[in-house]
Each structure stands twice: as C-alpha cells, then as structure tokens.
Design an enzyme around this catalytic site. Sequence first.
Site, PDB file in Angstrom:
ATOM      1  N   SER A   1     -15.783 -10.001  -1.018  1.00 38.88           N
ATOM      2  CA  SER A   1     -15.772  -9.462   0.343  1.00 38.88           C
ATOM      3  C   SER A   1     -15.439 -10.550   1.356  1.00 38.88           C
ATOM      4  CB  SER A   1     -17.134  -8.836   0.667  1.00 38.88           C
ATOM      5  OG  SER A   1     -17.388  -7.718  -0.136  1.00 38.88           O
TER       6      SER A   1
ATOM      7  N   ARG B   1     -17.885 -12.078 -12.108  1.00 39.94           N
ATOM      8  CA  ARG B   1     -16.438 -12.263 -12.109  1.00 39.94           C
ATOM      9  C   ARG B   1     -15.995 -13.475 -12.896  1.00 39.94           C
ATOM     10  NH1 ARG B   1     -16.189 -12.313  -5.717  1.00 39.94           N
ATOM     11  NH2 ARG B   1     -17.960 -13.608  -6.259  1.00 39.94           N
TER      12      ARG B   1
ATOM     13  N   HIS C   1     -15.965  -4.014  -6.509  1.00 42.47           N
ATOM     14  CA  HIS C   1     -17.287  -3.378  -6.498  1.00 42.47           C
ATOM     15  C   HIS C   1     -17.221  -1.983  -7.107  1.00 42.47           C
ATOM     16  CE1 HIS C   1     -18.246  -6.054  -2.806  1.00 42.47           C
ATOM     17  NE2 HIS C   1     -18.871  -6.555  -3.859  1.00 42.47           N
TER      18      HIS C   1
ATOM     19  N   LYS D   1     -25.696 -14.580   4.976  1.00 45.13           N
ATOM     20  CA  LYS D   1     -24.296 -14.224   5.175  1.00 45.13           C
ATOM     21  C   LYS D   1     -24.060 -13.753   6.604  1.00 45.13           C
ATOM     22  CE  LYS D   1     -23.388 -12.776   0.391  1.00 45.13           C
ATOM     23  NZ  LYS D   1     -22.903 -11.677  -0.482  1.00 45.13           N
TER      24      LYS D   1
END
Length: 204
Positions: free
Chosen positions: A166, A128, A54, A79
């Site tokens: 994460s 990514r 990040h 989440k």
Amino acid sequence: MGLESRFSLWGQGLLPQVFSALVVDFTCFFSKFCNVSMTTAIYPGTFDPITNGHLDVLARACRLFDKVIVAVASDNFSKKITFGVDDRVRLIQENVSDLLQVSVESFSGLLVDYACKTEASVIVRGLRAVSDFEYEFQMGQMNRHLDSELETIFLMPNEKYFFTSSNLIKQVHLHGGRDTNGLVPPNVLASLREVAEQMGNKDS
C-alpha cells in the site's frame, strides 16, 4: 535447484530451521482444524488502501476457512494514514460483495482481544518475501504469547504482487504522478486519483 540450494539463498543462519518449524506448525494446524465444522479467520491490516495483492490473499483464505473477517485497524500509529477508516472499509466492501463468507469491520486495540470478541481462532497474514518474515514472525509469536489458542497462518499472494504494498503504491501514484492500474482495484484507483488531484490543487 535442490532444496539445500534453495535454503543456501537464505543464508546459513537459523532461518531454514525456523521455516521448517513453521511447516510443522502449519501441518499441525490443519490436523487440529480439519474436523471443525465452522472456522472463523481474521485477516487484519491497515489496508490504506486495499490492493490486488491483499485481495489475492483474501481469496486464498476463503478457500481454507468458513468465515473470514477483514479487520481494518483504525489506530495504527506507526503509519501515516491517507484514507480514513470508514473509507478503507468501504473500499474493501465494494470488492468483496461476491464473497459471501467475508465480512469487513474496523477494530481498535489488541488484535488478540478482537479475535476473542469475534470468536476467531486463526489470524491470516500475507507473506510476500523474506523481508516480511522477521516482522511477521515476531508478531505471530507475540500473539501466541498473549493467546496460546490463536493460530497464525501465512499465505503467499500471486508472484506478480510480490513487490507491491500500500505504501509503495501511494508513493508512486501520489508523489510520482504515475498510475498504478493493475495493482489496485478500480474503485481504489479512482480514490487515489481524487487524492492526487486534491494534493495538486493545494500545491497550486
């Protein structure tokens, strides 16, 4: 490896054509904003917790825009959250104190509404791998549908962070008992160790 060979790795579907369209979109974006004296970008996410990946994307955004707001989502119901929103904001702030054009805020509701409130014209998203592309493309198109003046730009982090997220870091650290040093900043590593210790005490 030639360009056609590289595209063949992505398959023979529409993805190469979509990618080409994004490149054109990216070029038009900079043509549109190159003469603007002050451009504000939003870098949104849950950041539960912030990772070095990040921070790498954030540093790249700072080279492109005059002001970058790290927008921490406080109500992401899709989440399971480990750190409260105040802790997530604090963990980020402690790592961006030397970036004068960066501010960190929490927000709730639609991102396009928050962008309007802060007068931001750009959304920054990290990309990514191809696995991220479909979701990010859908979100970008929806945001454009809701606000045609709001642009989305995708930035790739350093390749050493391509595999990190994460959620993956939390799984390895909290449930596997292994350290994630080098993938998260020191203050996040300390916080993960504290959470892991608390989980261990509950289990004992």
